[in-house]
Structure formats: C-alpha cells, structure tokens
Write an enzyme that holds these catalytic residues in place. Structure first.
Site, PDB file in Angstrom:
ATOM      1  N   SER A 256      18.619 -26.900-112.027  1.00 32.10           N
ATOM      2  CA  SER A 256      19.681 -26.329-111.218  1.00 32.10           C
ATOM      3  C   SER A 256      19.105 -25.149-110.468  1.00 32.10           C
ATOM      4  CB  SER A 256      20.820 -25.846-112.118  1.00 32.10           C
ATOM      5  OG  SER A 256      20.368 -24.718-112.855  1.00 32.10           O
ATOM      6  N   LYS A 257      19.932 -24.564-109.634  1.00 29.98           N
ATOM      7  CA  LYS A 257      19.447 -23.410-108.877  1.00 29.98           C
ATOM      8  C   LYS A 257      18.948 -22.327-109.825  1.00 29.98           C
ATOM      9  CE  LYS A 257      21.511 -23.679-104.401  1.00 29.98           C
ATOM     10  NZ  LYS A 257      22.815 -23.820-103.854  1.00 29.98           N
ATOM     11  N   ARG A 258      19.640 -22.196-110.950  1.00 33.97           N
ATOM     12  CA  ARG A 258      19.322 -21.109-111.860  1.00 33.97           C
ATOM     13  C   ARG A 258      17.889 -21.199-112.403  1.00 33.97           C
ATOM     14  NH1 ARG A 258      19.012 -20.802-116.758  1.00 33.97           N
ATOM     15  NH2 ARG A 258      19.786 -22.898-117.093  1.00 33.97           N
TER      16      ARG A 258
END
Ligand code: GLU
Ligand code: ZN
Length: 484
Positions: A256-258
C-alpha cells in the site's frame, strides 16, 4: 471449438496506476497473448468525481510505455465499445430496468439514515451486517407513499437463498453463502450505476472469458455472478475467474502507499525500464517452472499459464527489481541506451539536446553502462561533462584540502601539461608513472583527488576516459581550480 480467450484489464484510475494494477495488466496481457486471444482495456470511470480525464490519459500512456498493447479499448476501439464506462450509462440503466421487470431486482426506498440506524441495531444484536431485505415485498400503497414523500429509490438485486460456488483458476473451489451476501445496490437513487452492475454487464457484453484480477475483488464475485444469471447467461458461459494473490510490501503487510507502494510514474522517473518492471512483476508470484530471474516479454508470452501463478502472496523486493533493472540497462544497445538516457539529461537541464551534446553523451554512455542501476543516475554521472566548472561535493572538501591530495594535484598537473596526445591511455600512463611508480602511492590515494577535481564527486565514470572526453584544457583547468 474452444472459445477464443478474451481477458480484460479494467482499472478505475483514481490516481496513477500502481504496482498491483500493473501486475494484473501484465498477467491479463500475457495470458491473452499466450492463447492468441484478445486483451480488452476498459476504463471503469463511473465515479467521475474520483476518476479524472487526466488519470485516464496517464493510465493509457502507462500501458503504452510498458508495452502492454491491447486489442480493444481506448484509442484502438473495437466491436464491443465504447470502452469507457462513463459512455455506457444507458446500457446499465437498461439492464437494471430489465432486472426490475423480471423480478430479479426491486426498488429500495430506504434512506441512508434509515439504513444506518438498522445497521446500528444489527451491530447491537451481533447480527450479520448488511441490507435486511425490508423493501423486497412492498405493497402498492407503501410504494405510493414513499413516492409521494419524494424518496428516490435505489435498485437492489435480490439475492436468493443458497450459495454461489465457482472454481477459481488459482484458488480452486470457492463458496459464498448468501446469508453473507445481502441484496446489493445496482443503481443509486440518482440513476448512476454501481461497480458491480457495470463490471458484470460489461464482462458479459464484451464477451470476456477470463477475469484475472486482484484478490481484493474476490468477495464481489458472487454478486457479479448473480448479475450474469439475471442477464440470462448460462453457467457454462460464465467467465473464468483467477484471483491473483496480494503483493506484499517488505514488511509483509499488503502493499500500500504506507509501506512503499508508489505509483508506476515514480518508477519511471527513477529510471526503471519497462522491461525490468515487467520482468520483475512477471516472476513475482508466477514461475515458468525454473528459478530464472530474467525473462523477456517474448518468453513470458510463450510460457505464461494461470496454473503456474502461486496462490500465496508475493513479497515485493525493491533490491531485486533494481538488480534486474541494472541487468536490463547493461543489455541495451548503445543506440537504445542513448535514446532512453537523453530525456533524463534534457529534463534535468544537463543538456538541451544539440547534436554536439548528443554526440558527447553517446561517447560517455559506454563508460557508465556497467555502473548504474537506474537510468536517472546518468544525470549525476554525466553532468560534469556539460558544465564550465564543477562544484566539489561536500563530503570530499576536507579530503581535497589535505596536503597529500594537494600534492597529487600538483604532480598530476606537472605530468599532464606537457602531454601532446590526449587519450585515456596516455593520461593513464603519465599518471601511473608519476604517482604510483615514482611516488609509490596506492591507486585510490593517487587518483581519488583527481577524480574529485574533474567530476566533483568520488563516484564517477572511469577517470582517464572521463578526462579524455572532457578534453585537455578543461581537465587541467579543473585540476588547477582544485588547488588551494
Ligand atoms: N475497476 C476495478 C478496480 O480498479 C477492477 C475491476 C475488476 O477487475 O473486476 O478496482
Ligand atoms: Zn429498502
């Protein structure tokens, strides 16, 4: 006769495409090519607040850049278009009306507040969440009353009791019990379609035979199958589903972006080659049956089968991608390497693109082809050739001020000034004789300060070749400038 394979890549571009999207697109593409079938590229843009024209254009461009050519879709058209869902709204409305008329769907007059209040109750009573079927059997008078109140009904699909069972090409037999699949909305009160309706209608109308897509969409499958049934599609004509396992980040959490999944645009700016990205993603979670790390697009097409997709999640490893990128860079012909390097140099303002500059870049590139892992590195590597003077990097300033370094510069000047022939061989011979043989210095000590004087950095293309390219006058000028 077996049906022609038709796969589809159907993103909803609410931003730039991501690693997960590209992996899906690549596998759909590879499977279509492998079977001599067709890849359909469909833009799922019914949510025009989040999907913009710009993101759509970028998605199309990214697919082109990656070399994943599609047979039907944006720019190429095809017999089952349009391929933008926002241009197919009338089709979805027509089907929803048909489902109403057939009794497969019904109008639901519940307001969002009413639905929320009932969900709250379900939570309190520990009941399975989801629509409770309240509007399934409204009487004429109830309907008239809701209409009179000005309520705008949604259209809901009726989920019969029982279960949906299908055989996923990757996950095997999958069963969904309908008590966990409540009646679902097909059309909002404003007449806009929901994903489940649009995707299923289009897969049927576009004659899709194989749906390879991310595992996150697995749970929407029973709803899609319900739509196929309502459309009158026979079970044996349903598309096959193949849900690709998640791509995990380094930390084993879903990518994910995280945890570092950034858009494909970032990879492109860094100078990852499309063939490296495809190579890496192809072998991430799929294997041709051996443990190779390099694969060409042609080999991928030849060898790709859904059966060999690994059913467990794959871990994204940036280091591995980078190593493959380095391999692909080394494998480029000089012409190709040049064509791909020039945009980086122009964009960074290192060159404008004049013939003379291009010719110099072309001479310099072979010096760095072995040394870079991302195309973007051509910028710091070659900048020294196109500036009047170099700025010595901060890290090296102290070292350059040392007496030994200054002595090396002095000595180097002394042997290079009288050189008649300015070639890397003659430069190297003169410097070796003076610094290594005569002074007894180690090569690093001998050549380090000169490298920094010439290029400004301790990381550079090979020194003697760099000096040859830079020319005698500029080289000597830079050595003098580095003297204190
Ligand atoms: N448009 C959906 C998405 O981007 C995917 C549709 C599908 O593959 O079924 O998430
Ligand atoms: Zn209702």
């Amino acid at each position: 006769m077996a049906r022609e394979v038709r796969t589809r890549f159907a993103p909803s571009p609410t931003g730039d495409l991501h690693v997960g999207n590209i992996r899906t697109a690549l596998f759909d593409w590879a499977y279509a090519k492998h079977t001599d079938g067709k890849l359909i590229f469909r833009i799922e843009d019914t949510d025009r607040e989040r999907v913009t024209d710009e993101y759509i254009a970028r998605a199309v461009e990214t697919m082109r850049w990656l070399g994943l050519q599609w047979d039907e879709g944006p720019e190429v058209g095809g017999p089952y278009g349009p391929y933008l869902q926002s241009q197919r709204l009338a089709i979805y409305t027509e089907w929803a009306e048909r489902f109403l008329a057939q009794g497969d769907a019904y109008r639901c007059y519940c307001t969002p507040e009413e639905l929320e209040a009932r969900r709250e109750k379900q939570r309190e009573l520990n009941q399975a969440p989801g629509y409770d079927g309240q509007c399934r059997n409204l009487s004429e008078s109830e309907i008239s009353r809701f209409e009179a109140e000005g309520r705008k009904p949604t259209i809901r699909m009726r989920m019969p009791d029982g279960e949906t069972r299908f055989s996923d090409l990757i996950r095997g037999e999958v069963v969904f019990e309908h008590k966990y699949v409540p009646d679902f909305v097909l059309m909002r009160g404003d007449g806009s379609p929901l994903y489940t309706l649009a995707v299923a209608v289009d897969d049927v109308l576009m004659k899709v035979t194989h749906i390879l897509r991310g595992e996150d969409l697995l749970s929407s499958t029973p709803r899609q199958i319900r739509v196929y049934q309502a459309m009158g599609v026979k079970t044996e004509d349903f598309p096959f589903f193949a849900h690709l396992p998640f791509v995990m980040g380094q930390d084993n959490a879903k990518l994910s972006k995280r945890n570092g999944e950034v858009s494909i645009a970032w990879y492109r700016e860094e100078g990852f080659l499309p063939e490296a990205i495809c190579n890496y993603l192809a072998l991430l979670g799929w294997s041709p049956g051996d443990d190779r790390e390099n694969i060409s697009m042609e080999e991928l097409v030849q060898l790709f089968t859904v059966e060999r997709v690994n059913s467990s999640p794959a871990r994204f490893d940036m280091k591995k991608l980078e190593a493959i990128n380095g391999d692909k860079i080394r494998a480029l012909t000089l012409e190709d390497f040049l064509a791909r390097a020039l945009p980086f140099l122009v964009q960074a303002g290192v060159i404008k693109g004049a013939d003379k500059e291009v010719a110099l870049v072309k001479r310099a590139l072979p010096l760095i082809q072995e040394r870079i892992a991302r195309m973007k590195e051509v910028v710091p590597m070659l900048r020294f050739l196109f500036v009047d003077s170099v700025e010595i990097e901060l890290d090296s300033k102290g070292k350059m001020a040392e007496e030994s370094a200054q002595h090396v510069l002095e000595k180097t000047l002394g042997v290079l000034e009288p050189l008649d022939v300015w070639s890397h061989e003659s430069i190297e011979a003169a410097m070796r004789a003076a610094l290594i043989e005569e002074m007894g210095l180690k090569p690093r000590v001998a050549f380090g300060p000169v490298r920094i004087a010439i290029t400004g950095s301790h990381i550079s293309p090979p020194l003697f070749e760099s000096m040859e390219l830079l020319g005698k006058e500029s080289s000597l000028h830079r050595i003098r400038a580095a003297k204190i």
